[in-house]
Design an enzyme around this catalytic site. Sequence first.
Site, PDB file in Angstrom:
ATOM      1  N   ASP A  22       0.870  -1.163   0.000  1.00  0.00           N
ATOM      2  CA  ASP A  22       0.000   0.000   0.000  1.00  0.00           C
ATOM      3  C   ASP A  22       0.917   1.225   0.000  1.00  0.00           C
ATOM      4  O   ASP A  22       2.030   1.180   0.516  1.00  0.00           O
ATOM      5  CB  ASP A  22      -0.877  -0.023   1.260  1.00  0.00           C
ATOM      6  CG  ASP A  22      -1.717   1.228   1.380  1.00  0.00           C
ATOM      7  OD1 ASP A  22      -2.451   1.547   0.439  1.00  0.00           O
ATOM      8  OD2 ASP A  22      -1.626   1.890   2.433  1.00  0.00           O
ATOM      9  N   ASP A  24      -0.002   4.888   0.917  1.00  0.00           N
ATOM     10  CA  ASP A  24      -0.176   5.843   2.019  1.00  0.00           C
ATOM     11  C   ASP A  24      -0.254   5.137   3.362  1.00  0.00           C
ATOM     12  O   ASP A  24      -1.122   4.302   3.587  1.00  0.00           O
ATOM     13  CB  ASP A  24      -1.438   6.676   1.786  1.00  0.00           C
ATOM     14  CG  ASP A  24      -1.370   7.441   0.475  1.00  0.00           C
ATOM     15  OD1 ASP A  24      -0.403   8.204   0.290  1.00  0.00           O
ATOM     16  OD2 ASP A  24      -2.262   7.254  -0.369  1.00  0.00           O
ATOM     17  N   THR A  64      -2.667   0.975  -4.632  1.00  0.00           N
ATOM     18  CA  THR A  64      -3.197   2.048  -3.793  1.00  0.00           C
ATOM     19  C   THR A  64      -4.589   2.481  -4.219  1.00  0.00           C
ATOM     20  O   THR A  64      -4.865   2.593  -5.411  1.00  0.00           O
ATOM     21  CB  THR A  64      -2.226   3.249  -3.807  1.00  0.00           C
ATOM     22  OG1 THR A  64      -2.752   4.312  -3.015  1.00  0.00           O
ATOM     23  CG2 THR A  64      -1.954   3.756  -5.216  1.00  0.00           C
ATOM     24  N   ASN A  65      -5.449   2.710  -3.236  1.00  0.00           N
ATOM     25  CA  ASN A  65      -6.747   3.331  -3.496  1.00  0.00           C
ATOM     26  C   ASN A  65      -6.533   4.837  -3.562  1.00  0.00           C
ATOM     27  O   ASN A  65      -5.924   5.409  -2.657  1.00  0.00           O
ATOM     28  CB  ASN A  65      -7.743   3.026  -2.371  1.00  0.00           C
ATOM     29  CG  ASN A  65      -8.167   1.577  -2.333  1.00  0.00           C
ATOM     30  OD1 ASN A  65      -8.027   0.838  -3.297  1.00  0.00           O
ATOM     31  ND2 ASN A  65      -8.701   1.167  -1.193  1.00  0.00           N
ATOM     32  N   GLN A  66      -7.026   5.475  -4.606  1.00  0.00           N
ATOM     33  CA  GLN A  66      -6.873   6.921  -4.770  1.00  0.00           C
ATOM     34  C   GLN A  66      -8.222   7.554  -5.122  1.00  0.00           C
ATOM     35  O   GLN A  66      -8.425   8.064  -6.232  1.00  0.00           O
ATOM     36  CB  GLN A  66      -5.818   7.232  -5.840  1.00  0.00           C
ATOM     37  CG  GLN A  66      -4.415   6.818  -5.447  1.00  0.00           C
ATOM     38  CD  GLN A  66      -3.915   7.562  -4.223  1.00  0.00           C
ATOM     39  OE1 GLN A  66      -3.981   8.780  -4.131  1.00  0.00           O
ATOM     40  NE2 GLN A  66      -3.412   6.813  -3.248  1.00  0.00           N
ATOM     41  N   CYS A 104      -6.382   2.540  -7.854  1.00  0.00           N
ATOM     42  CA  CYS A 104      -7.825   2.530  -8.077  1.00  0.00           C
ATOM     43  C   CYS A 104      -8.321   3.963  -7.937  1.00  0.00           C
ATOM     44  O   CYS A 104      -8.150   4.575  -6.880  1.00  0.00           O
ATOM     45  CB  CYS A 104      -8.528   1.637  -7.056  1.00  0.00           C
ATOM     46  SG  CYS A 104     -10.325   1.821  -7.136  1.00  0.00           S
ATOM     47  N   CYS A 116     -16.215  -1.026  -7.396  1.00  0.00           N
ATOM     48  CA  CYS A 116     -15.489  -1.575  -8.545  1.00  0.00           C
ATOM     49  C   CYS A 116     -14.780  -2.853  -8.101  1.00  0.00           C
ATOM     50  O   CYS A 116     -14.840  -3.230  -6.936  1.00  0.00           O
ATOM     51  CB  CYS A 116     -14.481  -0.545  -9.041  1.00  0.00           C
ATOM     52  SG  CYS A 116     -13.261  -0.138  -7.760  1.00  0.00           S
ATOM     53  N   CYS A 118     -11.438  -3.090  -8.432  1.00  0.00           N
ATOM     54  CA  CYS A 118     -10.033  -2.783  -8.178  1.00  0.00           C
ATOM     55  C   CYS A 118      -9.790  -2.129  -6.818  1.00  0.00           C
ATOM     56  O   CYS A 118      -8.689  -2.201  -6.288  1.00  0.00           O
ATOM     57  CB  CYS A 118      -9.443  -1.924  -9.293  1.00  0.00           C
ATOM     58  SG  CYS A 118     -10.227  -0.330  -9.588  1.00  0.00           S
ATOM     59  N   ARG A 119     -10.804  -1.511  -6.234  1.00  0.00           N
ATOM     60  CA  ARG A 119     -10.602  -0.838  -4.950  1.00  0.00           C
ATOM     61  C   ARG A 119     -10.426  -1.867  -3.839  1.00  0.00           C
ATOM     62  O   ARG A 119     -11.256  -2.740  -3.650  1.00  0.00           O
ATOM     63  CB  ARG A 119     -11.789   0.072  -4.632  1.00  0.00           C
ATOM     64  CG  ARG A 119     -11.604   0.848  -3.341  1.00  0.00           C
ATOM     65  CD  ARG A 119     -12.793   1.764  -3.064  1.00  0.00           C
ATOM     66  NE  ARG A 119     -12.675   2.348  -1.760  1.00  0.00           N
ATOM     67  CZ  ARG A 119     -11.985   3.452  -1.473  1.00  0.00           C
ATOM     68  NH1 ARG A 119     -11.383   4.104  -2.441  1.00  0.00           N
ATOM     69  NH2 ARG A 119     -11.910   3.909  -0.241  1.00  0.00           N
ATOM     70  N   ASP A 145      -1.385  -1.012   5.843  1.00  0.00           N
ATOM     71  CA  ASP A 145      -1.634  -0.446   7.172  1.00  0.00           C
ATOM     72  C   ASP A 145      -3.093  -0.528   7.594  1.00  0.00           C
ATOM     73  O   ASP A 145      -3.453   0.002   8.642  1.00  0.00           O
ATOM     74  CB  ASP A 145      -1.152   1.000   7.232  1.00  0.00           C
ATOM     75  CG  ASP A 145      -1.903   1.907   6.276  1.00  0.00           C
ATOM     76  OD1 ASP A 145      -2.271   1.451   5.168  1.00  0.00           O
ATOM     77  OD2 ASP A 145      -2.120   3.081   6.619  1.00  0.00           O
TER      78      ASP A 145
END
Length: 179
Positions: A22, A24, A64-66, A104, A116, A118-119, A145
């Site tokens: 991940d 962040d 990473t989820n964005q 994502c 979705c 991908c998240r 995390d």
Amino acid sequence: MNVTHGLIADAGLERRRAVFFDKDGTLIEKMPFNADPARMTFTPHALTALQRLDAAGFALVVVTNQPGLATGQFARVELVRLERALTERVRDEAGVMLTGFYACPHPLGQGDRPACLCRKPAAGLLRQAALTHRIDLARSWMVGDTLDDVEAGRRAGARSVLLDVGNETQWRITPLRTP
């Protein structure tokens, strides 16, 4: 094409092991909706971990989820700039190359469920990276995390590690969310 025990018979090439990270709160300090490379700071021991895992032969992939893209907190071009800066800093400061960076851009769906595939906690980003880079998910790890990171790794068939640095706030434990 015949696939047997991580080997693709037609190509004669073994699939790689990887560690998915991940971004962040794991590789870089958590700063919500940050797309400014100047404000990017590595977490303690992140660069040393990348060096050791690279030396052990693992591919290194960021997932990473964005959701800030969907909500207009920053533009795709800003995320691309951040990705390039992260890749360059890892190369310059740790002497290793990231194998991939997968983000994502979707917001959270209804009732804390992804909108979705991908998240995270869905496994789409890991599966996409595995297909692109010939990664054997069963021999790979997901490091994050939050328990959503753990679940994404488990859903993909990888083993998962939780860095308990205070970013998980809900602690909904299920078999898929157990590191």
